[in-house]
Motif scaffolding. Structure first.
Motif, PDB file in Angstrom:
ATOM      1  N   LEU A  40       0.813  -1.215   0.000  1.00  0.00           N
ATOM      2  CA  LEU A  40       0.000   0.000   0.000  1.00  0.00           C
ATOM      3  C   LEU A  40       0.846   1.265   0.000  1.00  0.00           C
ATOM      4  O   LEU A  40       0.396   2.327   0.422  1.00  0.00           O
ATOM      5  CB  LEU A  40      -0.945   0.003   1.217  1.00  0.00           C
ATOM      6  N   PHE A  41       2.070   1.170  -0.505  1.00  0.00           N
ATOM      7  CA  PHE A  41       3.002   2.289  -0.416  1.00  0.00           C
ATOM      8  C   PHE A  41       2.905   3.208  -1.628  1.00  0.00           C
ATOM      9  O   PHE A  41       3.073   2.767  -2.765  1.00  0.00           O
ATOM     10  CB  PHE A  41       4.441   1.778  -0.286  1.00  0.00           C
ATOM     11  N   GLY A  42       2.662   4.496  -1.355  1.00  0.00           N
ATOM     12  CA  GLY A  42       2.657   5.507  -2.391  1.00  0.00           C
ATOM     13  C   GLY A  42       3.696   6.567  -2.079  1.00  0.00           C
ATOM     14  O   GLY A  42       4.461   6.463  -1.122  1.00  0.00           O
ATOM     15  N   GLY A  43       3.729   7.630  -2.858  1.00  0.00           N
ATOM     16  CA  GLY A  43       4.637   8.739  -2.610  1.00  0.00           C
ATOM     17  C   GLY A  43       6.089   8.297  -2.555  1.00  0.00           C
ATOM     18  O   GLY A  43       6.536   7.438  -3.315  1.00  0.00           O
ATOM     19  N   GLY A  44       6.845   8.911  -1.625  1.00  0.00           N
ATOM     20  CA  GLY A  44       8.251   8.562  -1.479  1.00  0.00           C
ATOM     21  C   GLY A  44       8.444   7.112  -1.088  1.00  0.00           C
ATOM     22  O   GLY A  44       9.392   6.449  -1.548  1.00  0.00           O
ATOM     23  N   ASP A  45       7.551   6.582  -0.247  1.00  0.00           N
ATOM     24  CA  ASP A  45       7.629   5.165   0.120  1.00  0.00           C
ATOM     25  C   ASP A  45       7.478   4.280  -1.106  1.00  0.00           C
ATOM     26  O   ASP A  45       8.145   3.248  -1.237  1.00  0.00           O
ATOM     27  CB  ASP A  45       6.539   4.814   1.132  1.00  0.00           C
ATOM     28  N   GLY A  46       6.574   4.676  -1.999  1.00  0.00           N
ATOM     29  CA  GLY A  46       6.359   3.893  -3.207  1.00  0.00           C
ATOM     30  C   GLY A  46       7.595   3.855  -4.084  1.00  0.00           C
ATOM     31  O   GLY A  46       7.935   2.811  -4.669  1.00  0.00           O
ATOM     32  N   VAL A  47       8.297   4.980  -4.173  1.00  0.00           N
ATOM     33  CA  VAL A  47       9.527   5.043  -4.965  1.00  0.00           C
ATOM     34  C   VAL A  47      10.600   4.145  -4.353  1.00  0.00           C
ATOM     35  O   VAL A  47      11.276   3.383  -5.065  1.00  0.00           O
ATOM     36  CB  VAL A  47      10.031   6.499  -5.054  1.00  0.00           C
ATOM     37  N   GLN A  73       0.621  -2.218  -6.162  1.00  0.00           N
ATOM     38  CA  GLN A  73       0.298  -1.201  -5.167  1.00  0.00           C
ATOM     39  C   GLN A  73      -1.209  -0.983  -5.159  1.00  0.00           C
ATOM     40  O   GLN A  73      -1.809  -0.702  -6.189  1.00  0.00           O
ATOM     41  CB  GLN A  73       1.006   0.125  -5.471  1.00  0.00           C
ATOM     42  N   LEU A  74      -1.812  -1.093  -3.983  1.00  0.00           N
ATOM     43  CA  LEU A  74      -3.250  -0.888  -3.824  1.00  0.00           C
ATOM     44  C   LEU A  74      -3.497   0.343  -2.954  1.00  0.00           C
ATOM     45  O   LEU A  74      -2.587   0.867  -2.318  1.00  0.00           O
ATOM     46  CB  LEU A  74      -3.883  -2.130  -3.196  1.00  0.00           C
TER      47      LEU A  74
END
Length: 446
Positions: free
Chosen positions: A33-40, A62-63
Motif C-alpha cells: 500500500l506504499f505511495g509517494g516517497g515510500d512507493g519510490v 500497489q493498492l
C-alpha cells in the motif's frame, strides 16, 4: 466490511489464474500500500530483488492505502486465492484472524535465508506471534517524531552550538527538552521569533487520525494503557488521560499550536517555514529534504515521564492460500520466504523514507548511519508503543478514526478534556462490544 460488492471486485482484480509468467520461473505476487516517497523506495527494492533473483517472476501491486487495502486483503485471504506475500501494519494483525486469513511463516525456512528472531527487537518480534505460530515479520517501525526548523530554533536560542543539524539546513541540534514545562517554554520562545503558533500537528479532517496519535504518544509516556494486554478490557486511566488532554487543550488555548489544520495543511505550514515544530510520523522527511527546508528531526521529548512514542510497524504476512506449503505451490512459498528475508536484510534503502528499520543489523550499518537526519532518532526503536492487540486497532483502524474525531475537538477547542474523555470511553466500549468482522480477536468492555 464491504460485503458482496467487495467479493465481486476481488474476483476481477489480483486473483485471476496465473498468466504471462515466463516458463521455468516461479511466480511471486506481492501486494503493498506504499505511495509517494515510500512507493519510490519500495519500487527500487523490488527492482533490485528481481535483478538478483532472475528465476523469480515478481509481480508487485500497489493498492489504495487504508480501509480499501485491508478490505481487499482480508477477502483475498478468506477466499484462499491471495497473493503469496503482502504488507500488513503489525498492530492490525489480531483483526486478520491468523490461521484462517493468514498463513504462518516457516521460521526454519526464514533462517535458511539469514533471518532469525534474535535480529529484531524482542517486543516488536513478539507482536507477530499468535498461538505459538509466527504470522508477521517486521520491516520497520514508524513512530511519531518531532521535526524542527533549524533557522527558527537557532534564533530562539533552542539549538546547541556543536554538531551538525542534519536535514537540509545544517546548524546545531535541538537542546534536550525535559518535561512538559520545558517543551512549553521552547514553544513560547519560538513564537516570539515568528509571531505565530510554534507547533503544528494534524487537528482535524475527514477520518483524521492525528489527534489520536498525539494523545497516544503523550498518554503512553504516563505509563497508562488504553486496553488490557489481551485487548479485551478497557483500562484507560482517567487521571493520566486528563493530564494529557488538559495539556493538549492548553497548547491550543494559548496559541502555541495551529488550531485548525488538516494533514496536508500541517505539512504545508511547516514546509513554508511558518512554524518551528511539527509533530508527525517520520515519513515526511523526503518532502522537506526535497524542498530544501532548513530542518532536522528528533525523538518526541519525554513530556510525561517515559520517552515513548506512538508507532506501528510495516510487516510482511503470508495471506492464506490453499496448500501453500505443499505440491505445486511449494516453490512459491519458498520464494515468498526468500523475498521477505531479502527485504528486511536490505532495508537501508527503505530507511531513506524515514522509517526506522526493525532489522537490528541495519541500525549498525554504516550506510544507514550516514543517513541524516533519518538515523538521528533510531534509538526510539526501544521505546515505540503499538496499540494493544484488538481487531479494531492499528493503522487506519476504527480506533484511530473514532477516537481521532473525539480528540480533534480538544485541539480545536470545541470539546473540553472531560467531555472528550467521557466520549472516548463510550466509543471504546462500543468497539469492544462489537464482534470482529473478519473473525479476529475482540473483547468485552468493563
Amino acid at each position: 466490511m464491504a460485503g458482496g460488492a467487495a467479493l465481486g471486485l476481488l474476483g476481477t482484480a489480483g486473483c485471476a489464474a496465473p498468466s504471462g509468467v515466463a516458463a521455468g520461473k516461479t511466480r511471486l505476487r506481492y501486494w503493498h500500500l506504499f505511495g509517494g516517497g515510500d512507493g519510490v523506495n519500495m519500487a527500487s527494492l523490488v527492482d533490485a530483488f528481481r535483478a538478483e533473483h532472475p528465476s523469480v517472476a515478481l509481480e508487485a501491486t500497489q493498492l489504495q492505502w487504508g480501509s480499501p487495502y485491508y478490505t481487499k486483503l482480508g477477502m483475498a485471504g478468506a477466499g484462499g486465492r491471495a497473493p503469496e506475500v503482502a504488507v500488513l501494519h503489525l498492530a492490525r494483525l489480531p483483526g486478520f484472524a491468523p490461521g484462517r486469513l493468514l498463513d504462518p511463516f516457516d521460521l526454519d525456512l526464514l533462517a535458511d535465508h539469514g533471518v532469525t528472531a534474535a535480529q529484531f527487537p524482542e517486543d516488536i518480534w513478539r507482536r507477530g506471534e499468535v498461538g505459538g505460530r509466527h504470522y508477521a515479520i517486521p520491516l520497520d517501525t514508524h513512530p511519531m517524531v518531532l521535526y524542527y526548523n533549524t533557522e527558527i530554533c537557532e534564533k530562539a536560542g533552542l539549538l546547541d552550538d556543536a554538531g551538525p543539524g542534519g536535514g537540509s539546513g545544517g546548524g546545531g541540534t535541538l537542546r534536550p527538552i525535559r518535561g512538559a514545562d520545558d517543551f512549553t517554554a521552547a514553544l513560547r520562545a519560538a513564537k516570539k521569533v515568528t509571531g505565530a503558533p510554534a507547533l503544528t500537528t494534524e487537528t482535524l479532517g475527514p477520518d483524521s487520525a492525528g489527534p489520536w496519535r498525539l494523545f497516544a504518544t503523550f498518554y503512553s509516556q504516563t505509563g497508562g494503557t488504553v486496553l488490557s494486554a489481551d485487548g479485551k478490557r478497557l483500562t484507560l486511566d482517567d487521571a493520566k488521560a486528563l493530564k494529557v488532554l488538559d495539556y493538549m487543550a492548553m497548547l491550543s488555548a494559548e496559541g502555541l499550536l495551529v488550531r485548525r489544520t488538516d494533514y496536508p495543511g500541517t505539512v504545508g505550514v511547516f514546509n513554508a517555514g511558518k512554524t518551528a515544530f511539527l509533530l508527525n510520523g517520520e515519513w515526511e522527511v523526503t518532502t522537506f529534504t526535497t524542498s530544501g527546508l532548513p530542518f532536522s528531526m528528533t525523538r518526541v521529548p519525554a513530556l510525561f515521564g517515559r520517552p515513548t512514542a506512538q508507532a506501528d510497524c510495516h510487516s510482511f504476512v503470508l495471506p492464506h492460500q490453499r496448500g501453500r506449503d505443499s505440491g505445486p505451490t511449494d516453490a512459491n512459498n519458498e520464494a515468498a520466504h526468500a523475498f521477505v528475508a531479502w527485504m528486511v536484510r536490505h532495508s537501508v534503502e527503505w530507511a531513506k523514507g524515514g522509517h526506522v528499520p526493525a532489522y537490528l543489523p541495519t541500525l549498525r550499518n554504516p550506510a544507514y548511519l550516514r543517513l541524516t537526519p533519518q538515523s538521528a532518532y533510531r534509538s526510539v526503536i526501544d521505546d515505540v508503543v503499538l496499540d494493544q492487540p484488538a481487531w479494531f486497532a492499528g493503522s487506519a483502524s476504527l480506533l484511530w478514526i473514532r477516537l481521532g474525531s473525539v480528540f480533534s475537538g480538544v485541539l480545536t477547542g470545541s470539546r473540553t478534556p472531560r467531555d472528550a474523555l467521557r466520549e472516548a470511553k463510550a466509543r471504546l466500549r462500543e468497539l469492544l462490544d462489537t464482534p470482529a468482522p473478519l473473525g479476529g480477536t475482540g473483547g468485552d468492555a468493563v
